[in-house]
Design an enzyme around this catalytic site. Structure first.
Site, mmCIF file in Angstrom:
data_model
loop_
_atom_site.group_PDB
_atom_site.id
_atom_site.type_symbol
_atom_site.label_atom_id
_atom_site.label_comp_id
_atom_site.label_asym_id
_atom_site.label_seq_id
_atom_site.Cartn_x
_atom_site.Cartn_y
_atom_site.Cartn_z
ATOM 1 N N GLU A 269 66.376 34.175 17.087
ATOM 2 C CA GLU A 269 65.857 32.827 17.341
ATOM 3 C C GLU A 269 66.662 32.144 18.452
ATOM 4 O O GLU A 269 67.278 31.108 18.221
ATOM 5 C CB GLU A 269 65.837 32.000 16.054
ATOM 6 N N PRO A 270 66.642 32.703 19.650
ATOM 7 C CA PRO A 270 67.430 32.123 20.733
ATOM 8 C C PRO A 270 66.738 30.920 21.364
ATOM 9 O O PRO A 270 65.510 30.861 21.432
ATOM 10 C CB PRO A 270 67.507 33.263 21.758
ATOM 11 N N GLY A 271 67.524 29.974 21.801
ATOM 12 C CA GLY A 271 67.006 28.850 22.577
ATOM 13 C C GLY A 271 67.593 28.921 23.976
ATOM 14 O O GLY A 271 66.922 29.240 24.958
ATOM 15 N N ARG A 308 75.600 17.201 27.908
ATOM 16 C CA ARG A 308 76.506 18.309 27.514
ATOM 17 C C ARG A 308 77.942 18.137 28.016
ATOM 18 O O ARG A 308 78.881 18.369 27.266
ATOM 19 C CB ARG A 308 75.939 19.661 27.946
ATOM 20 N N CYS A 338 77.967 3.036 31.816
ATOM 21 C CA CYS A 338 79.208 2.289 31.589
ATOM 22 C C CYS A 338 80.011 2.911 30.455
ATOM 23 O O CYS A 338 80.141 2.336 29.365
ATOM 24 C CB CYS A 338 78.880 0.835 31.268
ATOM 25 N N TYR A 367 69.048 22.308 26.219
ATOM 26 C CA TYR A 367 69.812 21.155 25.715
ATOM 27 C C TYR A 367 70.084 20.142 26.826
ATOM 28 O O TYR A 367 71.150 19.544 26.890
ATOM 29 C CB TYR A 367 71.110 21.631 25.034
HETATM 30 C C1 LIG Z 1 69.210 27.402 13.268
HETATM 31 C C2 LIG Z 1 69.334 27.570 14.730
HETATM 32 N N1 LIG Z 1 68.703 28.597 15.327
HETATM 33 C C3 LIG Z 1 68.766 28.803 16.652
HETATM 34 C C4 LIG Z 1 69.485 27.960 17.466
HETATM 35 C C5 LIG Z 1 69.512 28.239 18.930
HETATM 36 O O1 LIG Z 1 70.773 28.469 19.395
HETATM 37 P P1 LIG Z 1 70.988 28.941 20.895
HETATM 38 O O2 LIG Z 1 70.302 27.940 21.743
HETATM 39 O O3 LIG Z 1 72.441 28.977 21.103
HETATM 40 O O4 LIG Z 1 70.355 30.276 21.011
HETATM 41 C C6 LIG Z 1 70.163 26.872 16.900
HETATM 42 C C7 LIG Z 1 70.947 25.968 17.742
HETATM 43 O O5 LIG Z 1 71.545 25.019 17.383
HETATM 44 C C8 LIG Z 1 70.082 26.665 15.498
HETATM 45 O O6 LIG Z 1 70.690 25.638 14.909
#
Ligand SMILES: Cc1ncc(COP(=O)(O)O)c(C=O)c1O
Length: 414
Positions: A269-271, A308, A338, A367
């Site tokens: 589940e990468p973001g 970030r 500010c 993000y």
């Molecule tokens: C439950 C869960 N899955 C997946 C991710 C995605 O993480 P990343 O963007 O580092 O792959 C997060 C990020 O906070 C998360 O909390």
């Protein structure tokens, strides 16, 4: 796909300077082909299901692109779930995570018939069962485990140690089994974990795989039919040029070592990995000033556009959109907000800049915009998606008037 041609920055075949002729800064720009290539390479190498963590970039166009590429979605709120469904992600490819799901969240997820709700506490499991009983419907769930693994990353983005608030402590599985035994409407079909972001260490990945496999066996031995094993997100991305890249092939080798011979549906589940390097934030120089010997270059993007650096002390590369032969100067790049923490980078060397020059903050596709705010009432940035030699505005912020109109003045104040 995001690089300089004749000293000018391009995303695919579109010049940033050309975008800035019609669009006000600050704006985010994403590359369609960078996202597509990254997804395709990840999918092919890991040969697993990819569930895009919508939290990293929840623009409808980006989620739709992911859905078209074949990704499912990992969502953490009703809002993200609505986004994923509207963007065309099949509900059966959506999982609902989150450490604090309300009754409303759970009911909504059940109504949408998503693949599963990932349970993060004993208390939540009981709540889901109560709702399922009231609705007289069986509910598919997964258990998000807290495997007590140190992701060896920044403390602020670590989520899988015993002392973190996420997941269910694997030492407390007996509590889960007790509730499952009496929960007639709960259908446990998966296990998941997510131990943090920016993971590069191969040993950490193999530790995750082994612990997930061992825990799945514990559930199977108790008679549960665990079909899905979600191995989390957190795949590390490079924020500096020339940094060592995450080696996906080696991760796949570790996966094979661990899971060969099993029949789980494995997913990640990468973001960040899918979108971070595909995006940039473009900003204009508003003011240049010297305070106490420091050359401040104040831009129209700030912590309200991209938080970030202020939140995690994240270091993003910053360059001029047009490279010149001017003498090199050390600048501290700061936003207009500010707050003293509103600083992107300290003391970086750039060719001498002028007011109105365009500056780029790199690798901001994850993000970035999702964490932007209206602090100081400056509004949030536009988002733009580039495909080959065309660009498309995919997010238009509310105007100041529209934002003000969200507030309501009680009669007695008028
Ligand atoms: C439950 C869960 N899955 C997946 C991710 C995605 O993480 P990343 O963007 O580092 O792959 C997060 C990020 O906070 C998360 O909390």
């Amino acid at each position: 796909m995001i690089n300089y041609k004749n000293n000018r920055l391009f995303v695919e075949s579109v010049s940033i300077q050309d975008i800035a002729k019609t669009q006000p800064t600050p704006f985010y720009v994403y590359s369609h082909s960078k996202i597509s290539n990254t997804y395709n390479e990840l999918k092919k190498t890991l040969d697993s299901e990819i569930l895009f963590a919508v939290k990293a970039n929840s623009n409808q166009a980006i989620i739709k692109l992911m859905a078209k590429l074949g990704a499912g979605a990992d969502v953490v709120s009703i809002g993200e779930l609505e986004r994923a469904i509207l963007a065309g992600v099949s509900p059966q490819k959506i999982i609902f995570e989150g450490v604090g799901k309300t009754k409303k969240d759970i009911e909504y997820a059940i109504n949408q018939k998503i693949r599963l709700i990932n349970v993060e506490s004993v208390d939540e499991l009981q709540r889901i069962n109560e709702i399922a009983l009231q609705k007289d419907e069986s509910v598919n769930v997964g258990i998000r485990l807290n495997p007590n693994i140190d992701a060896q990353t920044l403390d602020k983005i670590s989520t899988g140690k015993k002392t973190d608030k996420f997941g269910i402590d694997t030492d407390k599985l007996n509590n889960i089994f007790e509730i499952l035994k009496v929960s007639k409407k709960i259908n446990l079909i998966g296990l998941s974990c997510h131990i943090g972001s920016q993971i590069f260490n191969l040993d950490v990945f193999s530790d995750i795989f082994q612990k997930m496999k061992d825990n799945a066996q514990i559930f199977i031995d108790k008679g549960y039919n665990i079909k899905h094993l979600d191995l989390g997100g957190g795949l590390g991305v490079n924020y500096k040029t020339n940094e060592k890249k995450l080696n996906l092939e080696l991760i796949k080798k570790e996966m094979d070592k661990c899971f060969n011979g099993t029949t789980y549906n494995l997913s990640f589940e990468p973001g960040r990995y899918l979108v971070a390097n595909a995006g940039i934030l473009v900003t204009s120089v508003i003011t240049i000033k010297n305070n106490g010997g420091i050359n401040f270059l104040i831009t129209d993007a700030g912590m309200h556009s991209f938080i970030r650096p202020a939140l995690y002390n994240a270091q993003h590369e910053i360059e001029a959109v047009e490279i010149s032969n001017e003498q090199l100067i050390n600048y501290t790049i700061a936003g207009p907000i500010c707050e003293s923490t509103d600083i992107f980078r300290k003391n970086i060397s750039m060719p001498k800049q002028k007011v109105n020059n365009l500056i780029v903050i790199k690798d901001t596709g994850a993000y970035g915009k999702v964490m932007a705010s209206n602090y100081n009432s400056r509004g949030t940035p536009i988002e733009i998606l580039v495909k080959e030699d065309n660009f498309f505005v995919i997010y238009k912020p509310l105007s100041t008037k529209e934002l003000i109109n969200q507030d309501m003045i009680p009669d007695w104040l008028n």
